[in-house]
Write a protein that holds these residues in place. Structure first.
Motif, PDB file in Angstrom:
ATOM      1  N   MET A 166     -27.796  26.104  -0.242  1.00 37.32           N
ATOM      2  CA  MET A 166     -28.367  25.324   0.840  1.00 37.32           C
ATOM      3  C   MET A 166     -27.259  24.710   1.667  1.00 37.32           C
ATOM      4  O   MET A 166     -26.154  24.472   1.169  1.00 37.32           O
ATOM      5  CB  MET A 166     -29.294  24.274   0.260  1.00 37.32           C
ATOM      6  CG  MET A 166     -29.023  22.903   0.604  1.00 37.32           C
ATOM      7  SD  MET A 166     -30.246  21.778  -0.051  1.00 37.32           S
ATOM      8  CE  MET A 166     -29.537  20.351   0.641  1.00 37.32           C
ATOM      9  N   ALA A 167     -27.560  24.495   2.941  1.00 31.49           N
ATOM     10  CA  ALA A 167     -26.632  23.809   3.830  1.00 31.49           C
ATOM     11  C   ALA A 167     -27.448  22.949   4.784  1.00 31.49           C
ATOM     12  O   ALA A 167     -28.573  23.304   5.146  1.00 31.49           O
ATOM     13  CB  ALA A 167     -25.797  24.817   4.613  1.00 31.49           C
ATOM     14  N   ILE A 168     -26.883  21.829   5.179  1.00 34.10           N
ATOM     15  CA  ILE A 168     -27.544  20.919   6.118  1.00 34.10           C
ATOM     16  C   ILE A 168     -26.709  20.891   7.396  1.00 34.10           C
ATOM     17  O   ILE A 168     -25.505  20.620   7.357  1.00 34.10           O
ATOM     18  CB  ILE A 168     -27.667  19.502   5.531  1.00 34.10           C
ATOM     19  CG1 ILE A 168     -28.411  19.541   4.202  1.00 34.10           C
ATOM     20  CG2 ILE A 168     -28.377  18.578   6.530  1.00 34.10           C
ATOM     21  CD1 ILE A 168     -28.363  18.239   3.431  1.00 34.10           C
ATOM     22  N   PHE A 169     -27.370  21.167   8.520  1.00 33.87           N
ATOM     23  CA  PHE A 169     -26.700  21.258   9.816  1.00 33.87           C
ATOM     24  C   PHE A 169     -27.214  20.193  10.777  1.00 33.87           C
ATOM     25  O   PHE A 169     -28.350  19.745  10.678  1.00 33.87           O
ATOM     26  CB  PHE A 169     -26.934  22.645  10.435  1.00 33.87           C
ATOM     27  CG  PHE A 169     -26.229  23.733   9.689  1.00 33.87           C
ATOM     28  CD1 PHE A 169     -24.943  24.104  10.027  1.00 33.87           C
ATOM     29  CD2 PHE A 169     -26.845  24.375   8.632  1.00 33.87           C
ATOM     30  CE1 PHE A 169     -24.282  25.103   9.325  1.00 33.87           C
ATOM     31  CE2 PHE A 169     -26.202  25.371   7.922  1.00 33.87           C
ATOM     32  CZ  PHE A 169     -24.911  25.736   8.277  1.00 33.87           C
ATOM     33  N   ARG A 170     -26.375  19.860  11.736  1.00 32.84           N
ATOM     34  CA  ARG A 170     -26.731  18.872  12.752  1.00 32.84           C
ATOM     35  C   ARG A 170     -27.651  19.444  13.830  1.00 32.84           C
ATOM     36  O   ARG A 170     -28.411  18.699  14.450  1.00 32.84           O
ATOM     37  CB  ARG A 170     -25.467  18.324  13.414  1.00 32.84           C
ATOM     38  CG  ARG A 170     -24.585  17.572  12.455  1.00 32.84           C
ATOM     39  CD  ARG A 170     -23.384  16.957  13.175  1.00 32.84           C
ATOM     40  NE  ARG A 170     -22.443  16.413  12.221  1.00 32.84           N
ATOM     41  CZ  ARG A 170     -22.586  15.271  11.565  1.00 32.84           C
ATOM     42  NH1 ARG A 170     -23.649  14.535  11.773  1.00 32.84           N
ATOM     43  NH2 ARG A 170     -21.663  14.869  10.703  1.00 32.84           N
ATOM     44  N   THR A 171     -27.578  20.772  14.081  1.00 32.97           N
ATOM     45  CA  THR A 171     -28.394  21.377  15.139  1.00 32.97           C
ATOM     46  C   THR A 171     -29.096  22.632  14.633  1.00 32.97           C
ATOM     47  O   THR A 171     -28.614  23.312  13.726  1.00 32.97           O
ATOM     48  CB  THR A 171     -27.536  21.770  16.362  1.00 32.97           C
ATOM     49  OG1 THR A 171     -26.651  22.831  15.994  1.00 32.97           O
ATOM     50  CG2 THR A 171     -26.741  20.580  16.900  1.00 32.97           C
ATOM     51  N   ARG A 172     -30.219  22.939  15.275  1.00 26.04           N
ATOM     52  CA  ARG A 172     -30.941  24.172  14.948  1.00 26.04           C
ATOM     53  C   ARG A 172     -30.101  25.391  15.321  1.00 26.04           C
ATOM     54  O   ARG A 172     -30.095  26.392  14.620  1.00 26.04           O
ATOM     55  CB  ARG A 172     -32.290  24.231  15.657  1.00 26.04           C
ATOM     56  CG  ARG A 172     -33.036  25.529  15.363  1.00 26.04           C
ATOM     57  CD  ARG A 172     -34.404  25.584  16.003  1.00 26.04           C
ATOM     58  NE  ARG A 172     -35.334  24.713  15.353  1.00 26.04           N
ATOM     59  CZ  ARG A 172     -35.951  24.952  14.193  1.00 26.04           C
ATOM     60  NH1 ARG A 172     -35.689  26.059  13.535  1.00 26.04           N
ATOM     61  NH2 ARG A 172     -36.813  24.100  13.690  1.00 26.04           N
ATOM     62  N   GLU A 173     -29.383  25.288  16.422  1.00 27.52           N
ATOM     63  CA  GLU A 173     -28.551  26.408  16.861  1.00 27.52           C
ATOM     64  C   GLU A 173     -27.511  26.768  15.793  1.00 27.52           C
ATOM     65  O   GLU A 173     -27.333  27.939  15.457  1.00 27.52           O
ATOM     66  CB  GLU A 173     -27.855  26.064  18.173  1.00 27.52           C
ATOM     67  CG  GLU A 173     -26.947  27.165  18.669  1.00 27.52           C
ATOM     68  CD  GLU A 173     -26.198  26.785  19.934  1.00 27.52           C
ATOM     69  OE1 GLU A 173     -25.792  27.710  20.645  1.00 27.52           O
ATOM     70  OE2 GLU A 173     -26.008  25.584  20.200  1.00 27.52           O
TER      71      GLU A 173
END
Length: 87
Positions: free
Chosen positions: A49-56
């Motif tokens: 899993m990874a958590i990102f700041r943007t959907r892009e």
């Protein structure tokens, strides 16, 4: 809002995973350097899993990660997530 990318394991062995890992790490490091990724890591079932700041950024990761392209991860899904501690 944050974006969580969940990777479904393909059943690859640890040997197969480690053969692709150097390419995956270089790819991840690009996101880290830009500040796109907040956290990333494996699960005990060899998914990840990874958590990102943007959907892009989440979408690019899911489409272009060497773990996905080389069959280590069977599929990625992206979920919107509200981190109540940070939002």
């Amino acid at each position: 809002m944050k974006f969580v990318v969940l990777g479904e394991p393909s059943g690859a062995t640890m040997e197969q995973i480690m053969a692709v890992y150097p390419r995956h790490k270089v790819f991840v490091d690009e996101f880290v350097a830009r500040g796109d990724v907040i956290g990333i890591g494996p699960f005990d079932n060899l998914g990840n899993m990874a958590i990102f700041r943007t959907r892009e950024a989440a979408g690019r990761f899911a489409a272009e990660d060497p773990f996905f392209l080389e069959g280590i991860v069977k599929s990625y899904s992206i979920r919107e997530w509200s981190d109540s501690l940070l939002d």
